[in-house]
Each structure stands twice: as C-alpha cells, then as structure tokens.
Enzyme design. Structure first.
Site, PDB file in Angstrom:
ATOM      1  N   GLU A 105       0.838  -1.214   0.000  1.00 46.08           N
ATOM      2  CA  GLU A 105       0.000   0.000   0.000  1.00 46.08           C
ATOM      3  C   GLU A 105       0.866   1.255   0.000  1.00 46.08           C
ATOM      4  OE1 GLU A 105      -2.621   1.546  -0.363  1.00 46.08           O
ATOM      5  OE2 GLU A 105      -4.396   0.608   0.509  1.00 46.08           O
ATOM      6  N   ASP A 106       0.279   2.342  -0.481  1.00 43.44           N
ATOM      7  CA  ASP A 106       0.985   3.628  -0.438  1.00 43.44           C
ATOM      8  C   ASP A 106       0.875   4.263   0.942  1.00 43.44           C
ATOM      9  OD1 ASP A 106      -1.752   4.098  -0.710  1.00 43.44           O
ATOM     10  OD2 ASP A 106      -1.564   5.600  -2.291  1.00 43.44           O
ATOM     11  N   ASP A 165      -4.403   5.620   6.068  1.00 45.63           N
ATOM     12  CA  ASP A 165      -4.918   6.861   6.640  1.00 45.63           C
ATOM     13  C   ASP A 165      -5.931   6.475   7.734  1.00 45.63           C
ATOM     14  OD1 ASP A 165      -5.576   9.561   6.900  1.00 45.63           O
ATOM     15  OD2 ASP A 165      -6.902   9.584   5.184  1.00 45.63           O
ATOM     16  N   PHE A 206      -2.426  16.271   3.836  1.00 42.19           N
ATOM     17  CA  PHE A 206      -2.608  15.536   2.589  1.00 42.19           C
ATOM     18  C   PHE A 206      -1.283  15.515   1.843  1.00 42.19           C
ATOM     19  CE2 PHE A 206      -4.115  14.257  -1.519  1.00 42.19           C
ATOM     20  CZ  PHE A 206      -5.073  13.312  -1.172  1.00 42.19           C
ATOM     21  N   ASP A 222      -1.301  10.778  -5.188  1.00 39.52           N
ATOM     22  CA  ASP A 222      -1.833  11.850  -6.027  1.00 39.52           C
ATOM     23  C   ASP A 222      -2.810  12.742  -5.289  1.00 39.52           C
ATOM     24  OD1 ASP A 222      -3.992   9.903  -5.799  1.00 39.52           O
ATOM     25  OD2 ASP A 222      -4.980  11.034  -7.379  1.00 39.52           O
ATOM     26  N   ARG A 278       1.775  12.340  -8.931  1.00 40.66           N
ATOM     27  CA  ARG A 278       2.274  10.981  -8.667  1.00 40.66           C
ATOM     28  C   ARG A 278       3.751  10.859  -9.040  1.00 40.66           C
ATOM     29  NH1 ARG A 278      -2.067   7.551  -7.614  1.00 40.66           N
ATOM     30  NH2 ARG A 278      -3.980   7.949  -8.745  1.00 40.66           N
TER      31      ARG A 278
HETATM   32  P1  IMP Z   1      -7.927   5.084   4.164  1.00 42.28           P
HETATM   33  O1  IMP Z   1      -9.019   4.142   3.747  1.00 42.28           O
HETATM   34  O2  IMP Z   1      -8.495   6.308   4.843  1.00 42.28           O
HETATM   35  O3  IMP Z   1      -6.846   4.448   4.988  1.00 42.28           O
HETATM   36  O4  IMP Z   1      -7.306   5.671   2.859  1.00 42.28           O
HETATM   37  C1  IMP Z   1      -6.537   4.926   2.039  1.00 42.28           C
HETATM   38  C2  IMP Z   1      -6.366   5.511   0.675  1.00 42.28           C
HETATM   39  O5  IMP Z   1      -6.693   6.909   0.588  1.00 42.28           O
HETATM   40  C3  IMP Z   1      -4.910   5.415   0.327  1.00 42.28           C
HETATM   41  O6  IMP Z   1      -4.599   4.162  -0.250  1.00 42.28           O
HETATM   42  C4  IMP Z   1      -4.725   6.570  -0.619  1.00 42.28           C
HETATM   43  O7  IMP Z   1      -5.043   6.166  -1.931  1.00 42.28           O
HETATM   44  C5  IMP Z   1      -5.723   7.607  -0.162  1.00 42.28           C
HETATM   45  N1  IMP Z   1      -5.065   8.611   0.727  1.00 42.28           N
HETATM   46  C6  IMP Z   1      -5.195   8.755   2.057  1.00 42.28           C
HETATM   47  N2  IMP Z   1      -4.460   9.779   2.517  1.00 42.28           N
HETATM   48  C7  IMP Z   1      -3.833  10.293   1.435  1.00 42.28           C
HETATM   49  C8  IMP Z   1      -2.896  11.380   1.263  1.00 42.28           C
HETATM   50  O8  IMP Z   1      -2.484  12.091   2.195  1.00 42.28           O
HETATM   51  N3  IMP Z   1      -2.478  11.587  -0.016  1.00 42.28           N
HETATM   52  C9  IMP Z   1      -2.885  10.833  -1.073  1.00 42.28           C
HETATM   53  N4  IMP Z   1      -3.749   9.820  -0.945  1.00 42.28           N
HETATM   54  C10 IMP Z   1      -4.216   9.552   0.297  1.00 42.28           C
END
Ligand code: IMP
Length: 177
Positions: A98-99, A102, A151, A158, A164
């Site tokens: 995963e990137d 959050d 963010f 992105d 990206r």
């Molecule tokens: P989560 O479900 O809230 O954990 O969010 C996961 C997804 O939201 C990640 O895989 C990212 O694609 C996107 N995301 C969450 N925070 C960021 C950020 O700060 N920058 C870019 N993408 C984010």
C-alpha cells in the site's frame, strides 16, 4: 515544482534506504515462501517497483485497483474492486503493498477480502502511515514512515491524479484541497 508545496516531508534520499530496509526484512522473513506481493493501484506503483527490485528471494507480483467512496481527501470505508487479482491466492503468502494507511478503512476491507480467499497468510507493507487519523486498527507488519495529518503527494500518491511522478513526498497546502 517544490515551491508549490507547503513542505517536503521525505526526500528521495530518505525514501530509498527505507524501502531497501523493508525489502531486506521481507527477504529474510519470507525465505522459502515465494511470497505474492499485491500492489494496490495506483498509489503504490513506485513503492512496489522499488521494493520488489530490492527483494533478494523469489517472489511474484499481482495488482489490484480499488476505489473508496468519499471525498478526495476522506475515505468512507465503502470500497469497490475495480480490478481484481489475476490469479487465485489460495495457500499463498500474500503481502499487500500500500501507499498510505490513513483511516485504515480501505486496508481493513482489502485484508478481509483477501483473507476470505484462503491464503496461507496475509501481511501488509505500507510506505506511509498517518497514525493520528486511524479509525480502525489494521496490523501492518512493514511500515516505512509516519506522516503528519496532512494531505501528502508524490512517489505515487496523487491529488486528483496529479503529482504521482514527484520523486519526493510533500504536503499539499490546505488551500489546494
Ligand atoms: P484510508 O481508507 O483512509 O486508509 O485511505 C486509504 C487511501 O486513501 C490510500 O490508499 C490513498 O489512496 C488515499 N489517501 C489517504 N491519505 C492520502 C494522502 O495524504 N495523499 C494521497 N492519498 C491519500
């Protein structure tokens, strides 16, 4: 490019050795297990590319794309699979790549979805984590860096499909969101 960002959080020179460290740990932990690394598109592409090239044991790659409903900067936990894996993962040692984690909602869904397919194991490697934003606890065995509640973009991440291709990771100013 740099001037438009609030702050550069991680330079390429910091990212590279950390990715190598994670690759070394995976190579050690998964010796003889032929792990399957599952890249979550699109944000994890560069992490996946750099990580796998530093792994020194046999491994395989597959790709998944998901979309989480919600606003651009806030996920809702309702996840739709846009592209599923090409092959079955039964009895395989899976590592989700995963990137960023959050709220943890997307990963929690993915973990459950892959665990239901009877793999030998499922672990997670994430480049970034925002611990202060977590809504659900998802175990991540391999974590690159903690980032603040901002963010962030670059190195695959992105904002509306942009940034990206940055070699560094930067925080987007509030006004740009
Ligand atoms: P989560 O479900 O809230 O954990 O969010 C996961 C997804 O939201 C990640 O895989 C990212 O694609 C996107 N995301 C969450 N925070 C960021 C950020 O700060 N920058 C870019 N993408 C984010």
């Amino acid at each position: 490019m740099r001037e438009q960002f609030e702050e550069v959080l991680l330079e390429e020179e910091q990212i590279r050795p950390r990715v190598s460290e994670i690759a070394a740990r995976i190579s050690h932990d998964y010796e003889g297990k032929d792990p399957l690394l599952v890249c979550v598109l699109k944000g994890a592409v560069f992490f996946m590319a750099d990580l796998t090239r530093e792994i020194t044991i046999p491994c395989e790659m597959d790709f998944m794309a998901v979309s989480s409903y919600g606003t651009a900067s806030d996920s809702s936990g309702v996840v739709r699979i846009l592209k599923d894996l090409d092959a079955t993962i039964e009895d395989r040692h899976v590592i989700i790549v995963e990137d960023i984690v959050d709220t943890g909602l997307t990963l929690s869904y993915l973990r459950k979805s892959l665990s239901a397919r009877n793999p030998a194991s499922v672990e997670v490697a994430t480049l970034l984590t925002k611990p202060t934003r977590r809504k659900v606890d998802v175990p991540c065995l391999y974590e690159g860096f903690d980032v603040p509640d901002k963010f962030v973009v670059g190195y695959g991440l992105d904002y509306q499909e942009r940034y990206r291709n940055l070699r560094f990771i930067a925080a987007l100013p509030e006004g740009k969101l």
